[in-house]
Design an enzyme around this catalytic site. Structure first.
Site, PDB file in Angstrom:
ATOM      1  N   LYS A 196      50.318   0.732 -38.148  1.00  0.00           N
ATOM      2  CA  LYS A 196      49.221   0.683 -38.638  1.00  0.00           C
ATOM      3  C   LYS A 196      48.670   1.469 -39.872  1.00  0.00           C
ATOM      4  O   LYS A 196      49.344   2.305 -40.178  1.00  0.00           O
ATOM      5  CB  LYS A 196      48.079   0.492 -37.642  1.00  0.00           C
ATOM      6  CG  LYS A 196      48.560  -0.226 -36.348  1.00  0.00           C
ATOM      7  CD  LYS A 196      48.511  -1.537 -36.581  1.00  0.00           C
ATOM      8  CE  LYS A 196      49.401  -2.373 -35.270  1.00  0.00           C
ATOM      9  NZ  LYS A 196      48.637  -2.501 -33.858  1.00  0.00           N
TER      10      LYS A 196
HETATM   11  C1  LIG Z   1      48.732  -3.187 -32.826  1.00  0.00           C
HETATM   12  C2  LIG Z   1      48.035  -4.261 -32.185  1.00  0.00           C
HETATM   13  C3  LIG Z   1      47.152  -3.977 -30.927  1.00  0.00           C
HETATM   14  C4  LIG Z   1      47.321  -2.931 -30.097  1.00  0.00           C
HETATM   15  O1  LIG Z   1      47.183  -1.725 -30.525  1.00  0.00           O
HETATM   16  P1  LIG Z   1      47.875  -0.592 -29.590  1.00  0.00           P
HETATM   17  O2  LIG Z   1      47.571   0.666 -30.401  1.00  0.00           O
HETATM   18  O3  LIG Z   1      49.587  -0.629 -30.091  1.00  0.00           O
HETATM   19  O4  LIG Z   1      47.761  -0.522 -28.158  1.00  0.00           O
HETATM   20  C5  LIG Z   1      46.436  -5.183 -30.697  1.00  0.00           C
HETATM   21  N1  LIG Z   1      46.169  -6.210 -31.489  1.00  0.00           N
HETATM   22  C6  LIG Z   1      46.805  -6.336 -32.416  1.00  0.00           C
HETATM   23  C7  LIG Z   1      46.591  -7.503 -33.342  1.00  0.00           C
HETATM   24  C8  LIG Z   1      47.833  -5.342 -32.989  1.00  0.00           C
HETATM   25  O5  LIG Z   1      48.667  -5.543 -33.932  1.00  0.00           O
END
Ligand SMILES: *Cc1c(COP(=O)(O)O)cnc(C)c1O
Length: 396
Positions: A196
């Site tokens: 991210k």
């Molecule tokens: C990455 C992601 C999540 C979850 O995040 P984590 O930190 O991996 O638990 C939730 N929603 C979307 C759309 C994502 O891309």
């Protein structure tokens, strides 16, 4: 004459696989983390508050609460929004499973909405017929980093008395009509997973203007134990009360120090992501076999994913072959996402295939190309070269 493809035994564009995403950690980040390791707090400590305050200021919210994953953030948001057994929550079918899972954790029922094919966003016009007397919330996803149609979603939610939980896992640093993502929904969730925008390893946040939500979010991440100093003063310093069933979703201080240091680089990360996306846009504009997602002028995307939609009628192959051919060239393409209700768990819950036809058609033609701030000029050129090489070989 076209060169033989790597998938057919030719020389690949790259000898090592370029990943679709990667974190960027520098010496400042390492120093921030190691100074916590040398200090008194390994888990909850002063860095948690400092990180929360920095994120809240950045995203234009009064409060931010940090948790140990983006999924925990979604679960916590769904909990404080009051999702409980018997409630329906509208979620797009095109998302990571965590968005819908958060509803299941609370005992609610995800109601899958179809998408707009140009953007991958939940389709505002299709929401009305999904509402039931049990509908309590809606979770728009800022797919690929571009904010969803937040005005339309908010208006729809207001007219039906729904809570909006914006899943902005892709969109830290994005803006909508000049205002940051984090300042639009009742609750906005972020993820700081390494793929991210900023990375803490595992981590997530919920942003909100609502002080009551913030207090409950903080209790939720700590077993449902409220930090009630009044009750301590009355009953003794050892005293605490578990008010409701929460979880251990605490994020360690060391990760918050890393997160705060990463946040200092957010603008640089965004600029680099946007520059690479613009390079791709320009390079692929002349390729009839693929089209990028539509970007709106009233939103600045965080450019989390660079998704292309293949025009399969202009190709002699399907998406799977394109995927394999690009991987063979050393390009770490990916696919975001398999429609959530196609997963076996959701199939067993009874969601029929064909439920969201536009999401399913979109899924069959998408590829995610590598996009991350640490990519070199050469990396970007390799992606463009490989896409041209493979597209021309399969062009119809
Ligand atoms: C990455 C992601 C999540 C979850 O995040 P984590 O930190 O991996 O638990 C939730 N929603 C979307 C759309 C994502 O891309």
């Amino acid at each position: 004459m076209t060169q033989p493809l790597a998938i057919d035994g030719g020389a690949p564009v790259r000898s090592t696989l370029l990943p679709y995403a990667r974190h960027w950690v520098d010496e400042a980040d390492i120093n921030a983390a190691t100074s916590v390791l040398r200090g008194d707090w390994l888990t909850t400590g002063p860095e948690v508050n400092a990180f929360e305050e920095a994120v809240a200021a950045r995203v234009g919210a009064k409060h931010a609460v940090a948790l140990n994953s983006g999924t925990a953030a979604l679960h916590a948001a769904a909990f404080v929004a009051g999702i409980k057994p018997g409630d329906d929550v509208i979620v797009p079918a095109l998302t990571f499973a965590a968005t819908a899972n958060a509803v299941l954790y609370c005992g609610g029922r995800p109601v899958f909405a179809d998408i707009v094919e140009d953007t991958g966003h939940i389709e505002p016009g299709a929401l009305e017929r999904l509402v039931t007397p049990q509908t309590r919330a809606i979770i728009p996803v800022d797919y690929a980093g571009q904010p969803a149609d937040l005005d339309a979603v908010n208006a729809f939610a207001d007219s039906h008395g729904l809570v909006v939980i914006e899943d902005a896992a892709h969109a830290l640093g994005a803006t909508y009509c000049g205002k940051p993502v984090g300042a639009w929904a009742s609750l906005t969730t972020f993820s700081t997973h390494p793929v991210k925008t900023i990375a803490t390893g595992e981590g997530g946040l919920v942003a909100t203007d609502n002080a009551e939500y913030a207090e409950r979010l903080r209790a939720f991440r700590n077993h449902g134990i409220a930090a009630d100093l009044h009750c301590r003063a009355e009953r003794g310093d050892w005293f605490y009360e578990m008010d409701f069933l929460g979880y251990n979703y605490r994020i360690p201080d060391v990760l918050c120090a890393l997160g705060r240091s990463q946040l200092n680089k957010l603008d640089g990360f965004l600029a680099r992501r946007r520059a690479i996306a613009a390079q791709y846009d320009a390079a692929f504009a002349g390729l009839p076999c693929m089209e990028p997602l539509v970007q709106f002028n009233d939103r600045e995307s965080a450019c989390h994913l660079y998704v292309v939609r293949l025009n399969l009628d202009r190709l002699r192959c399907d998406r799977k072959t394109m995927f394999r051919a690009l991987r063979a060239e050393g390009i770490g393409v990916n696919v975001h996402y398999i429609p959530v209700y196609w997963h076996p768990h959701y199939q067993r819950l009874g969601y029929p295939k064909g439920l969201c036809p536009k999401t399913e058609a979109f899924y069959e033609r998408i590829l995610t190309l590598p996009l991350w701030p640490g990519m070199s000029e050469q990396d970007t050129c390799d992606v463009i070269e490989a896409v041209y090489k493979v597209s021309e070989a399969y062009a119809r």
